[in-house]
Design a protein around this motif. Sequence first.
Motif, PDB file in Angstrom:
ATOM      1  N   ARG A 135      12.517  14.613   7.899  1.00  0.00           N
ATOM      2  CA  ARG A 135      13.621  14.689   8.864  1.00  0.00           C
ATOM      3  C   ARG A 135      14.838  13.899   8.400  1.00  0.00           C
ATOM      4  NH1 ARG A 135      17.521  14.507  11.236  1.00  0.00           N
ATOM      5  NH2 ARG A 135      17.976  14.658  13.476  1.00  0.00           N
ATOM      6  N   TYR A 136      14.602  12.748   7.766  1.00  0.00           N
ATOM      7  CA  TYR A 136      15.716  11.885   7.371  1.00  0.00           C
ATOM      8  C   TYR A 136      15.860  11.711   5.860  1.00  0.00           C
ATOM      9  CZ  TYR A 136      16.712  10.781  12.196  1.00  0.00           C
ATOM     10  OH  TYR A 136      17.067  10.886  13.523  1.00  0.00           O
ATOM     11  N   GLY A 137      15.027  12.381   5.077  1.00  0.00           N
ATOM     12  CA  GLY A 137      15.163  12.281   3.630  1.00  0.00           C
ATOM     13  C   GLY A 137      14.918  10.889   3.102  1.00  0.00           C
ATOM     14  N   THR A 138      13.878  10.228   3.627  1.00  0.00           N
ATOM     15  CA  THR A 138      13.541   8.869   3.197  1.00  0.00           C
ATOM     16  C   THR A 138      12.061   8.811   2.823  1.00  0.00           C
ATOM     17  OG1 THR A 138      13.076   8.176   5.487  1.00  0.00           O
ATOM     18  CG2 THR A 138      15.315   7.832   4.663  1.00  0.00           C
ATOM     19  N   HIS A 139      11.679   7.726   2.166  1.00  0.00           N
ATOM     20  CA  HIS A 139      10.266   7.492   1.867  1.00  0.00           C
ATOM     21  C   HIS A 139       9.979   6.008   1.961  1.00  0.00           C
ATOM     22  CE1 HIS A 139      11.221   7.436  -2.806  1.00  0.00           C
ATOM     23  NE2 HIS A 139      12.140   6.838  -2.101  1.00  0.00           N
ATOM     24  N   ASN A 140       8.687   5.659   2.102  1.00  0.00           N
ATOM     25  CA  ASN A 140       8.351   4.257   2.357  1.00  0.00           C
ATOM     26  C   ASN A 140       7.004   3.890   1.755  1.00  0.00           C
ATOM     27  OD1 ASN A 140       6.399   5.313   4.093  1.00  0.00           O
ATOM     28  ND2 ASN A 140       7.189   4.321   5.932  1.00  0.00           N
ATOM     29  N   ARG A 141       6.727   2.602   1.781  1.00  0.00           N
ATOM     30  CA  ARG A 141       5.406   2.049   1.519  1.00  0.00           C
ATOM     31  C   ARG A 141       5.158   0.949   2.543  1.00  0.00           C
ATOM     32  NH1 ARG A 141       4.584   0.834  -4.752  1.00  0.00           N
ATOM     33  NH2 ARG A 141       2.622   0.054  -3.895  1.00  0.00           N
ATOM     34  N   GLY A 155       0.816  -1.202   0.000  1.00  0.00           N
ATOM     35  CA  GLY A 155       0.000   0.000   0.000  1.00  0.00           C
ATOM     36  C   GLY A 155       0.851   1.253   0.000  1.00  0.00           C
ATOM     37  N   ALA A 156       0.172   2.371   0.116  1.00  0.00           N
ATOM     38  CA  ALA A 156       0.852   3.663   0.109  1.00  0.00           C
ATOM     39  C   ALA A 156       1.655   3.850   1.392  1.00  0.00           C
ATOM     40  CB  ALA A 156      -0.169   4.781  -0.053  1.00  0.00           C
ATOM     41  N   GLY A 157       2.560   4.794   1.345  1.00  0.00           N
ATOM     42  CA  GLY A 157       3.331   5.192   2.516  1.00  0.00           C
ATOM     43  C   GLY A 157       3.442   6.694   2.554  1.00  0.00           C
ATOM     44  N   GLY A 158       4.654   7.198   2.706  1.00  0.00           N
ATOM     45  CA  GLY A 158       4.836   8.639   2.750  1.00  0.00           C
ATOM     46  C   GLY A 158       6.299   9.000   2.771  1.00  0.00           C
ATOM     47  N   ARG A 159       6.572  10.272   3.052  1.00  0.00           N
ATOM     48  CA  ARG A 159       7.931  10.798   3.078  1.00  0.00           C
ATOM     49  C   ARG A 159       8.287  11.243   4.492  1.00  0.00           C
ATOM     50  NH1 ARG A 159       6.612  11.639  -2.340  1.00  0.00           N
ATOM     51  NH2 ARG A 159       8.429  11.296  -3.687  1.00  0.00           N
ATOM     52  N   ARG A 196       4.482  12.708  10.174  1.00  0.00           N
ATOM     53  CA  ARG A 196       4.143  12.766   8.755  1.00  0.00           C
ATOM     54  C   ARG A 196       2.669  12.409   8.586  1.00  0.00           C
ATOM     55  NH1 ARG A 196       2.721   8.431   5.894  1.00  0.00           N
ATOM     56  NH2 ARG A 196       3.434   6.353   6.469  1.00  0.00           N
ATOM     57  N   ASP A 197       1.987  13.137   7.751  1.00  0.00           N
ATOM     58  CA  ASP A 197       0.621  12.796   7.344  1.00  0.00           C
ATOM     59  C   ASP A 197      -0.289  12.446   8.520  1.00  0.00           C
ATOM     60  OD1 ASP A 197       1.569  13.061   4.698  1.00  0.00           O
ATOM     61  OD2 ASP A 197       2.228  10.973   4.700  1.00  0.00           O
TER      62      ASP A 197
END
Length: 203
Positions: free
Chosen positions: A37-43, A30-34, A110-111
Amino acid sequence: MLELDHIAVLGGTLAEAVTHVEAALGLPMGAGGRHARYGTHNRLIGLAPQVYLEAIAIDPQAPAPDDARWFGLDSFDGPARLDKWIARVPDIDAAIAALPMAGRRVDLERDGLRWSMAVPEDGRQPFDGMFPALIQWHVAIPPGRSLPASGLVLEQLVVVHPEAPALAAVLAPHLAAPLVSFQTASRPGLRASLSGPEGPCQL
């Protein structure tokens, strides 16, 4: 006490991490976000019992942080793989006092999600990354309970390390995670066994 919150697949890119997860599990993430603070993103994908799996990588569109990224991502290399486990605590400050090797407190959001994590100064977890990252959620319903059910059940997480007995001994007074076990081997790593509608699978 430390309870299993989620597990994380790291990749050189998020696409590589997601591809690894989806090929192993046979289900779309599924979706994640950014994480600014650490310049990363996920799902993300939800797992029973009230845990989840995260695919995470450096976000090439985000500015680099002033300090080391979490999860040792600055030095991550090789193929995408299950590489981190994250333990939930009721009081991050008390947990860090009991386990100072976990790192310093960092507050994040985040979000609509808010949480605190223990992050080592160099971003790298002790015991070659096999020490759990500690997290305290500051929301009523954390992702492990709010993510849609995938039909997958985490049956066991094995933490592998040459000094597995020492790691287990450090965590034993604090760990309340019956799905987690420790195994001695020459190379550190994680191994997750899952079950679902299509049968067993592994990461």
